[in-house]
Design a protein around this motif. Structure first.
Motif, PDB file in Angstrom:
ATOM      1  N   ASP A  31     -17.077  42.981 -17.390  1.00  7.91           N
ATOM      2  CA  ASP A  31     -15.644  43.206 -17.625  1.00  7.91           C
ATOM      3  C   ASP A  31     -15.310  44.690 -17.790  1.00  7.91           C
ATOM      4  OD1 ASP A  31     -16.876  43.487 -20.055  1.00  7.91           O
ATOM      5  OD2 ASP A  31     -15.514  42.175 -21.161  1.00  7.91           O
ATOM      6  N   ARG A  32     -16.295  45.563 -17.582  1.00 15.29           N
ATOM      7  CA  ARG A  32     -16.023  47.005 -17.649  1.00 15.29           C
ATOM      8  C   ARG A  32     -16.295  47.715 -16.330  1.00 15.29           C
ATOM      9  NH1 ARG A  32     -18.146  49.297 -23.500  1.00 15.29           N
ATOM     10  NH2 ARG A  32     -16.957  47.854 -24.792  1.00 15.29           N
ATOM     11  N   VAL A  33     -16.504  46.950 -15.258  1.00 13.85           N
ATOM     12  CA  VAL A  33     -16.859  47.603 -13.995  1.00 13.85           C
ATOM     13  C   VAL A  33     -15.865  47.274 -12.885  1.00 13.85           C
ATOM     14  CG1 VAL A  33     -19.326  47.633 -14.527  1.00 13.85           C
ATOM     15  CG2 VAL A  33     -18.363  45.727 -13.210  1.00 13.85           C
ATOM     16  N   ALA A  34     -15.887  48.136 -11.873  1.00 17.23           N
ATOM     17  CA  ALA A  34     -15.266  47.841 -10.587  1.00 17.23           C
ATOM     18  C   ALA A  34     -16.353  48.078  -9.543  1.00 17.23           C
ATOM     19  CB  ALA A  34     -14.066  48.740 -10.331  1.00 17.23           C
ATOM     20  N   VAL A  35     -16.448  47.190  -8.559  1.00 17.82           N
ATOM     21  CA  VAL A  35     -17.535  47.268  -7.578  1.00 17.82           C
ATOM     22  C   VAL A  35     -16.948  47.272  -6.169  1.00 17.82           C
ATOM     23  CG1 VAL A  35     -19.610  46.147  -6.685  1.00 17.82           C
ATOM     24  CG2 VAL A  35     -19.091  46.026  -9.130  1.00 17.82           C
ATOM     25  N   ILE A  41     -13.251  46.489  -2.162  1.00 20.40           N
ATOM     26  CA  ILE A  41     -13.392  46.064  -3.557  1.00 20.40           C
ATOM     27  C   ILE A  41     -13.914  44.627  -3.587  1.00 20.40           C
ATOM     28  CG2 ILE A  41     -10.968  45.302  -3.705  1.00 20.40           C
ATOM     29  CD1 ILE A  41     -12.805  47.028  -6.569  1.00 20.40           C
ATOM     30  N   VAL A  42     -14.822  44.356  -4.501  1.00 19.86           N
ATOM     31  CA  VAL A  42     -15.364  43.000  -4.646  1.00 19.86           C
ATOM     32  C   VAL A  42     -14.632  42.316  -5.799  1.00 19.86           C
ATOM     33  CG1 VAL A  42     -17.428  41.613  -5.061  1.00 19.86           C
ATOM     34  CG2 VAL A  42     -17.624  43.847  -3.908  1.00 19.86           C
ATOM     35  N   PRO A  43     -13.919  41.209  -5.543  1.00 17.12           N
ATOM     36  CA  PRO A  43     -13.273  40.505  -6.659  1.00 17.12           C
ATOM     37  C   PRO A  43     -14.319  40.026  -7.652  1.00 17.12           C
ATOM     38  CG  PRO A  43     -12.533  39.649  -4.532  1.00 17.12           C
ATOM     39  CD  PRO A  43     -13.711  40.542  -4.260  1.00 17.12           C
ATOM     40  N   LYS A  44     -13.959  40.051  -8.928  1.00 16.14           N
ATOM     41  CA  LYS A  44     -14.923  39.631  -9.960  1.00 16.14           C
ATOM     42  C   LYS A  44     -15.418  38.207  -9.726  1.00 16.14           C
ATOM     43  CE  LYS A  44     -13.790  42.665 -13.732  1.00 16.14           C
ATOM     44  NZ  LYS A  44     -14.992  43.489 -13.584  1.00 16.14           N
ATOM     45  N   TYR A  47     -18.727  38.032  -7.783  1.00 12.68           N
ATOM     46  CA  TYR A  47     -19.967  38.692  -8.230  1.00 12.68           C
ATOM     47  C   TYR A  47     -21.160  37.732  -8.211  1.00 12.68           C
ATOM     48  CZ  TYR A  47     -17.369  42.740 -10.202  1.00 12.68           C
ATOM     49  OH  TYR A  47     -16.595  43.845 -10.403  1.00 12.68           O
TER      50      TYR A  47
ATOM     51  N   ALA B 129     -10.894  48.778 -16.521  1.00 14.10           N
ATOM     52  CA  ALA B 129     -11.510  48.007 -15.425  1.00 14.10           C
ATOM     53  C   ALA B 129     -10.531  46.972 -14.876  1.00 14.10           C
ATOM     54  CB  ALA B 129     -12.790  47.332 -15.921  1.00 14.10           C
ATOM     55  N   GLU B 137      -7.475  45.263  -5.651  1.00 11.61           N
ATOM     56  CA  GLU B 137      -7.404  43.963  -4.963  1.00 11.61           C
ATOM     57  C   GLU B 137      -5.997  43.648  -4.480  1.00 11.61           C
ATOM     58  OE1 GLU B 137      -9.034  40.593  -7.140  1.00 11.61           O
ATOM     59  OE2 GLU B 137     -10.613  41.870  -7.956  1.00 11.61           O
TER      60      GLU B 137
END
Lengths: 67, 213
Positions: A31-35, A41-44, A47, B129, B137
């Motif tokens: 919950d503290r990252v963006a990838v 961008i990869v949606p959470k 993951y 974040a 997105e």
């Protein structure tokens, strides 16, 4: 083993390593990252399913407190 | 009170007309009005950015004054209103809009649909974040400039601006604040300066080019 480029470094990974697994192994809190994977961008929500493939380029931004 | 024409002429005298016209057309949103956001807003107001959208839910507290751009007489006021008043003291012709609310993943797309560039200026990493993920997105056409790590004192040059993704810039040293490295005005202002300066570069060198296409 496969090789992927993560935050500019070539990294050796087991095949079928997911983004979630890699983040946990590196002690990142999800919950503290963006990838970003290969420029997207990869949606959470992705993951856990998204596997890192050979020659993928991954950027992981880990946010810290303060502002 | 100087007229709009007088202020425009003074800004053109400083910056040149071509550059000033780009700044005047820009719409910048600032998410979070603490140490980063308040200083970013003041910087952008001084160079005459045409529209500023300020978003924060909080009120000015005495413990904010070690780094945030507010004064004693603002204590207890909503940051949106306190900052808007300061901006209009610098340039009364800037179009300042405010939203006094908490930013969540469900209101990001609506709140920021009108902005050219979004400045992330939160304090809490999970919120940073959330905003980055949601903007990247749901609003992939927007530029996002984010702050990440500006605590403590000294080591000014460890604070850097880096292009992370194609429209995402990160400013800071990537090191969290803590008891030994508290947030302090000089270093927070350096990071806010990085964010505001990146916004200025994007307005002048990139927004203009997109408009010409």
């Amino acid at each position: 083993m496969i090789q992927a480029k993560i935050n500019g470094q070539i990294v050796d990974l087991a095949e079928k390593t997911t983004i979630q697994q890699f983040l946990q192994a590196q002690n990142h809190k999800t919950d503290r990252v963006a990838v970003e994977l290969n420029g997207q961008i990869v949606p959470k929500s992705a993951y856990e399913q998204q596997e890192i493939k050979a020659e993928d380029t991954l950027e992981i931004v880990s946010f810290v407190g303060g502002g | 009170m100087p007229s709009q024409e007088e202020i425009y002429a003074a800004l053109c005298q400083r910056h040149g007309k071509a550059l000033q016209d780009k700044l005047q057309k820009a719409k910048i949103a600032i998410a979070g009005l603490g140490g980063l956001g308040s200083n970013i807003a003041i910087g952008l107001a001084r160079i005459g950015v045409g529209q500023l959208h300020l978003v924060d839910f909080d009120r000015v507290d005495l413990t904010n004054l070690n780094r945030q751009h507010y004064f004693i007489h603002h204590l207890g006021q909503y940051k949106t209103e306190a900052l808007k008043k300061q901006i209009l003291e610098i340039n009364p012709y800037i179009r300042v809009s405010t939203d006094c609310l908490k930013i969540t993943a469900s209101n990001v797309a609506t709140l920021f649909s009108d902005a050219d560039i979004i400045c992330e200026a939160f304090d809490v990493p999970e919120n940073k974040a959330m905003l980055a993920n949601t903007v990247l997105e749901q609003l992939p056409d927007k530029w996002l400039v984010s702050g990440n790590g500006m605590a403590g004192y000294g080591k000014s040059n460890l604070i850097q601006t880096k292009a992370i993704m194609s429209k995402f810039y990160l400013c800071g040293d990537n090191i969290s604040s803590n008891e030994a490295q508290p947030l302090m005005a000089p270093r927070v202002a350096i990071c806010a300066g990085h964010e505001a300066n990146m916004v200025a570069e994007l307005i002048i060198e990139h927004l203009g080019k997109e408009a010409e296409k």
